[in-house]
Design a protein around this motif. Structure first.
Motif, short mmCIF file in Angstrom:
data_model
loop_
_atom_site.label_atom_id
_atom_site.label_comp_id
_atom_site.label_asym_id
_atom_site.label_seq_id
_atom_site.Cartn_x
_atom_site.Cartn_y
_atom_site.Cartn_z
N GLY A 1 47.41 53.70 38.55
CA GLY A 1 47.73 54.27 37.51
C GLY A 1 46.73 53.38 36.56
O GLY A 1 45.49 53.88 36.09
N ASN A 2 46.70 51.93 36.49
CA ASN A 2 45.83 50.91 35.71
C ASN A 2 44.65 50.55 36.76
O ASN A 2 44.97 50.76 38.05
CB ASN A 2 46.54 49.75 35.19
CG ASN A 2 47.39 50.57 33.90
OD1 ASN A 2 46.95 51.37 33.23
ND2 ASN A 2 48.44 49.72 33.87
N VAL A 3 43.73 49.92 36.21
CA VAL A 3 42.94 49.47 36.96
C VAL A 3 42.93 47.86 37.05
O VAL A 3 42.57 47.29 35.73
CB VAL A 3 41.26 49.77 36.90
CG1 VAL A 3 40.48 49.03 37.72
CG2 VAL A 3 41.02 51.25 37.05
N GLU A 4 43.28 46.91 37.88
CA GLU A 4 43.31 45.60 37.73
C GLU A 4 42.35 44.84 38.44
O GLU A 4 42.01 45.21 39.73
CB GLU A 4 44.83 45.06 38.22
CG GLU A 4 45.95 45.68 37.48
CD GLU A 4 47.15 45.31 37.62
OE1 GLU A 4 47.21 44.53 38.72
OE2 GLU A 4 48.40 45.70 37.19
N VAL A 5 41.64 43.74 37.99
CA VAL A 5 40.61 43.36 38.57
C VAL A 5 40.86 41.80 38.57
O VAL A 5 41.00 40.95 37.76
CB VAL A 5 39.21 43.23 38.18
CG1 VAL A 5 37.93 42.69 38.63
CG2 VAL A 5 38.89 44.93 37.82
N GLN A 6 40.63 41.16 39.71
CA GLN A 6 40.83 39.64 40.04
C GLN A 6 39.80 39.26 40.91
O GLN A 6 39.72 39.68 42.00
CB GLN A 6 42.23 39.25 40.45
CG GLN A 6 43.46 39.66 39.90
CD GLN A 6 44.63 39.61 40.45
OE1 GLN A 6 44.92 40.29 41.58
NE2 GLN A 6 45.65 38.80 39.88
N HIS A 7 39.10 37.99 40.48
CA HIS A 7 38.17 37.38 41.04
C HIS A 7 38.85 36.04 41.71
O HIS A 7 39.55 35.33 41.08
CB HIS A 7 37.18 36.96 40.29
CG HIS A 7 36.28 38.22 39.84
ND1 HIS A 7 36.57 38.70 38.61
CD2 HIS A 7 35.07 38.54 40.53
CE1 HIS A 7 35.56 39.71 38.43
NE2 HIS A 7 34.87 39.70 39.54
N ARG A 8 38.53 35.95 43.20
CA ARG A 8 39.06 35.00 43.93
C ARG A 8 37.91 34.00 44.30
O ARG A 8 36.85 34.26 44.17
CB ARG A 8 39.63 35.26 45.36
CG ARG A 8 40.44 36.54 45.14
CD ARG A 8 41.98 36.05 44.68
NE ARG A 8 42.97 37.05 44.96
CZ ARG A 8 43.86 37.41 44.21
NH1 ARG A 8 43.89 37.00 42.91
NH2 ARG A 8 44.58 38.40 44.47
N ARG A 9 38.28 32.67 44.35
CA ARG A 9 37.39 31.60 44.88
C ARG A 9 38.08 30.70 45.89
O ARG A 9 39.15 30.00 45.64
CB ARG A 9 36.88 30.67 43.48
CG ARG A 9 35.75 31.41 42.88
CD ARG A 9 34.28 31.31 43.65
NE ARG A 9 33.50 32.14 43.03
CZ ARG A 9 32.96 33.28 43.54
NH1 ARG A 9 33.52 33.78 44.43
NH2 ARG A 9 32.08 34.05 42.70
N PHE A 10 37.30 30.18 46.66
CA PHE A 10 37.71 29.10 47.71
C PHE A 10 36.55 28.30 48.25
O PHE A 10 35.48 28.79 48.09
CB PHE A 10 38.34 29.86 48.95
CG PHE A 10 38.95 31.20 48.82
CD1 PHE A 10 40.44 30.88 48.58
CD2 PHE A 10 38.44 32.66 48.76
CE1 PHE A 10 41.37 32.21 48.25
CE2 PHE A 10 39.27 33.45 48.54
CZ PHE A 10 40.80 33.35 48.32
N PRO A 11 36.85 27.19 48.63
CA PRO A 11 35.92 26.05 49.17
C PRO A 11 35.42 26.62 50.65
O PRO A 11 36.26 27.25 51.35
CB PRO A 11 36.51 24.81 49.17
CG PRO A 11 38.06 25.23 49.37
CD PRO A 11 38.38 26.41 48.43
#
Length: 236
Positions: free
Chosen positions: A200-210
């Motif tokens: 329905g909506n567009v959700e954006v998440q940026h992930r970061r890891f060492p």
């Protein structure tokens, strides 16, 4: 639908290993990459081979194209000064070290890939929908984004090139910069990816890891990669 997009990897196998491990743990419906598989770290062949063995679809970046043709220059993604000098050193090594099969695989990558995501037309490109070298910076004016959106003819545009992640919405179109798996300008010494969820909506998440930056140093010594260029991957 859940999409994971891997931004510019740039031959950084230790970073890619972590990004793939975390991607599997998170889960996804589609995984893709935004190009520039090689360029500035000492694992060009292994990086391309791993992406192919994992059957991760993606596009051709400006550095991929330059390495495939053994060009002297790789264009620009906004770097300058000392950083640009180090990139040129790393790129020259990559051109000399990358084998014929890897160059052929890079040349075979397409300019764009299209898919449907939850009823949203989605396109994956490297830098922008028109060419593979002009940076689509987050602070460009809305008219420029409208032009890019019209050229893309898509609702979601996934790209990389600048190594800086962001999500901007213009006229209902979602512009998603995946950042960089292997050469993150926003978080040196870390890797990651972007998650795009369409429901329905567009959700954006940026992930970061060492990840293990020291592994780059060990490989650089073994392969005579320019040690000075390792500064590109370390936090200042």
């Amino acid at each position: 639908m859940k999409i994971i997009a891997l931004g510019d990897i740039h031959g950084n196998l230790p970073a890619l290993d972590v990004a793939l491990r975390e991607s599997r743990a998170e889960g996804y419906d589609v995984i893709c990459h935004t190009g520039d598989l090689v360029g500035f770290a000492p694992f060009p062949g292994e990086t391309v081979a791993l992406v192919r063995s994992e059957k991760i679809p993606g596009v051709r970046g400006n550095v991929d194209e330059s390495v495939s043709t053994q060009a002297k220059d790789f264009g620009s993604h906004g770097s300058e000064g000392q950083r640009r000098r180090l990139e040129e050193m790393a790129y020259a090594w990559t051109v000399g070290y990358t084998g014929r099969l890897t160059r052929s695989n890079l040349a075979d990558l397409p300019f764009e890939r299209r898919l449907e995501a939850g009823g949203r037309r989605t396109v994956v490109v490297h830098a922008n929908p028109i060419d593979s070298s002009t940076c689509l910076w987050e602070d460009r004016d809305e008219d420029y984004f409208r032009e890019m959106g019209d050229a893309a003819d898509a609702d979601i545009i996934i790209f990389g090139h600048t190594h800086r992640p962001y999500h901007r919405i213009v006229d209902g179109r979602h512009f998603v910069n995946a950042g960089s798996v292997g050469y993150a300008a926003d978080a040196p010494g870390q890797t990651g990816y972007v998650v795009i969820t369409v429901n329905g909506n567009v959700e954006v998440q940026h992930r970061r890891f060492p990840y293990d930056v020291d592994r780059l140093a060990r490989a650089a010594k073994e392969r005579r990669f320019p040690a000075e260029a390792l500064g590109l991957f370390k936090a200042s």
